[in-house]
Design an enzyme around this catalytic site. Structure first.
Site, PDB file in Angstrom:
ATOM      1  N   GLY A 113     -22.334  16.110 -19.379  1.00  0.00           N
ATOM      2  CA  GLY A 113     -21.238  16.456 -20.281  1.00  0.00           C
ATOM      3  C   GLY A 113     -21.416  17.790 -20.969  1.00  0.00           C
ATOM      4  N   ASN A 114     -22.676  18.179 -21.219  1.00  0.00           N
ATOM      5  CA  ASN A 114     -22.930  19.449 -21.892  1.00  0.00           C
ATOM      6  C   ASN A 114     -22.631  20.656 -21.016  1.00  0.00           C
ATOM      7  OD1 ASN A 114     -23.775  18.525 -24.442  1.00  0.00           O
ATOM      8  ND2 ASN A 114     -25.767  17.994 -23.625  1.00  0.00           N
ATOM      9  N   LYS A 150     -21.800   2.826 -23.817  1.00  0.00           N
ATOM     10  CA  LYS A 150     -21.501   4.174 -23.334  1.00  0.00           C
ATOM     11  C   LYS A 150     -20.868   5.013 -24.443  1.00  0.00           C
ATOM     12  CE  LYS A 150     -20.753   7.478 -20.284  1.00  0.00           C
ATOM     13  NZ  LYS A 150     -21.853   8.293 -19.790  1.00  0.00           N
ATOM     14  N   LYS A 173     -21.781   8.165 -15.329  1.00  0.00           N
ATOM     15  CA  LYS A 173     -21.569   9.072 -14.191  1.00  0.00           C
ATOM     16  C   LYS A 173     -22.821   9.241 -13.342  1.00  0.00           C
ATOM     17  CE  LYS A 173     -23.393  13.379 -15.361  1.00  0.00           C
ATOM     18  NZ  LYS A 173     -24.316  12.850 -16.354  1.00  0.00           N
ATOM     19  N   LYS A 209     -30.300   8.205 -16.347  1.00  0.00           N
ATOM     20  CA  LYS A 209     -30.582   9.234 -15.342  1.00  0.00           C
ATOM     21  C   LYS A 209     -31.814   8.865 -14.523  1.00  0.00           C
ATOM     22  CE  LYS A 209     -28.569  13.208 -17.759  1.00  0.00           C
ATOM     23  NZ  LYS A 209     -27.634  12.394 -18.535  1.00  0.00           N
TER      24      LYS A 209
END
Length: 309
Positions: free
Chosen positions: A9-10, A122, A206, A264
């Site tokens: 997102g960053n 989330k 994601k 992740k």
């Protein structure tokens, strides 16, 4: 190599940054500059996060007096997948002239009885103060949680099972098209008893969705690009140091933050376990070096811990 790249997102909207279109365009331009060298030499499929954007649209939808009820999260997820995919695809075409690029709205199948629906985890939307978060929780019935010194809304994040459009994605990739898909983890859907698809109120992680996508595409590598240079052991302490390489079992033996690095790590470990391919986590600007094994954290069946012990 066939490489699935997941942009954090960053890469699109930095923490605390105003969610203006110009800011996101500028961030996408920087992100694509890091991806372009990979795409020139490899088959690349790009996916991305949407947490800040989908949360912002949810706030706007709730406050819109024209609507009789707010838009559900699956519809807002589709909106953000199209919006962000458009920005990424346009910049890929600008920086890779002559290359065919396509953004594909993608649905991701989840189980209707996934326990995640009862336990929202989330993070979505902008950062808030504790007082703002508590006010929104009371006013709108939202679940909120602490996020690295701030507060944010949390929503259900069920486990991705399958990418509905996987055959179409594979056809595009095999035709040489650079595909942007599964944005925000894909639009969450379930199968009804009649076999029809129906959207559900959730946002899929994601990175986990990227691992499912990479496995289905028989990718050689899965790259999760974020705003840290590598996975860190003892994060947030004076003893913190990078893990440069590891096997999945070694990495799973460590403890990582549930809302950020843990998904992740699990995503790359699962991909490596199931495919024997290479998984990696690292900084966006190091994308080319990560794929070359010169930066980030490399996860493989033969890896071993690197960095200072």
């Amino acid at each position: 190599m066939r490489v699935v790249v997941a942009l954090g997102g960053n890469a699109l909207l930095r923490r605390g940054e105003r969610p203006d279109a110009d800011a996101q365009r500028a961030n996408v331009k920087t992100a694509v500059a890091a991806l372009a060298p990979l795409a020139q030499e490899n088959e690349v499929v790009v996916t991305h996060g949407n947490g800040p954007q989908v949360g912002l649209l949810a706030l706007q939808s709730v406050a819109d007096p024209v609507l009789s009820s707010p838009y559900p999260l699956d519809v807002l997820g589709a909106e953000t997948e199209g919006m962000i995919g458009y920005l990424i695809a346009q910049e890929l075409e600008n920086q890779l002239p002559g290359r065919q690029v396509a953004t594909l709205l993608t649905q991701t199948l989840v189980a209707p009885d996934d326990p995640a629906f009862a336990t929202p985890t989330k993070f979505v939307g902008p950062v808030l103060t504790r007082a703002q978060a508590q006010h929104l929780a009371a006013e709108r019935g939202w679940a909120v949680a602490a996020d690295d010194g701030h507060w944010r809304r949390v929503v259900a994040s069920p486990e991705p099972k399958r990418v509905i459009e996987i055959k179409t994605i594979r056809l595009l990739v095999e035709a040489g098209v650079l595909v942007v898909c599964s944005g925000g983890g894909g639009i969450p859907v379930v199968r009804t008893d009649s076999g029809a698809l129906r959207g559900v109120e959730a946002v899929i992680d994601k990175d986990r969705a990227a691992a499912v996508l990479a496995e289905a595409l028989e990718a050689d590598a899965l790259l999760l690009l974020t705003d840290v240079p590598a996975v860190m052991r003892h994060w947030g302490t004076p003893e913190a140091h990078e893990i440069t390489s590891a096997r999945p079992d070694e990495l799973r033996a460590e403890e990582f933050a549930a809302g950020s690095m843990a998904p992740k790590v699990e995503a790359v470990c699962r991909f490596v376990d199931r495919t024997g391919g290479i998984g990696a986590i690292g900084a966006l600007e190091d994308a080319e070096a990560i794929l070359a094994g010169e930066a980030g954290t490399l996860v493989s069946t033969t890896g071993s811990f690197g960095g200072q012990e």
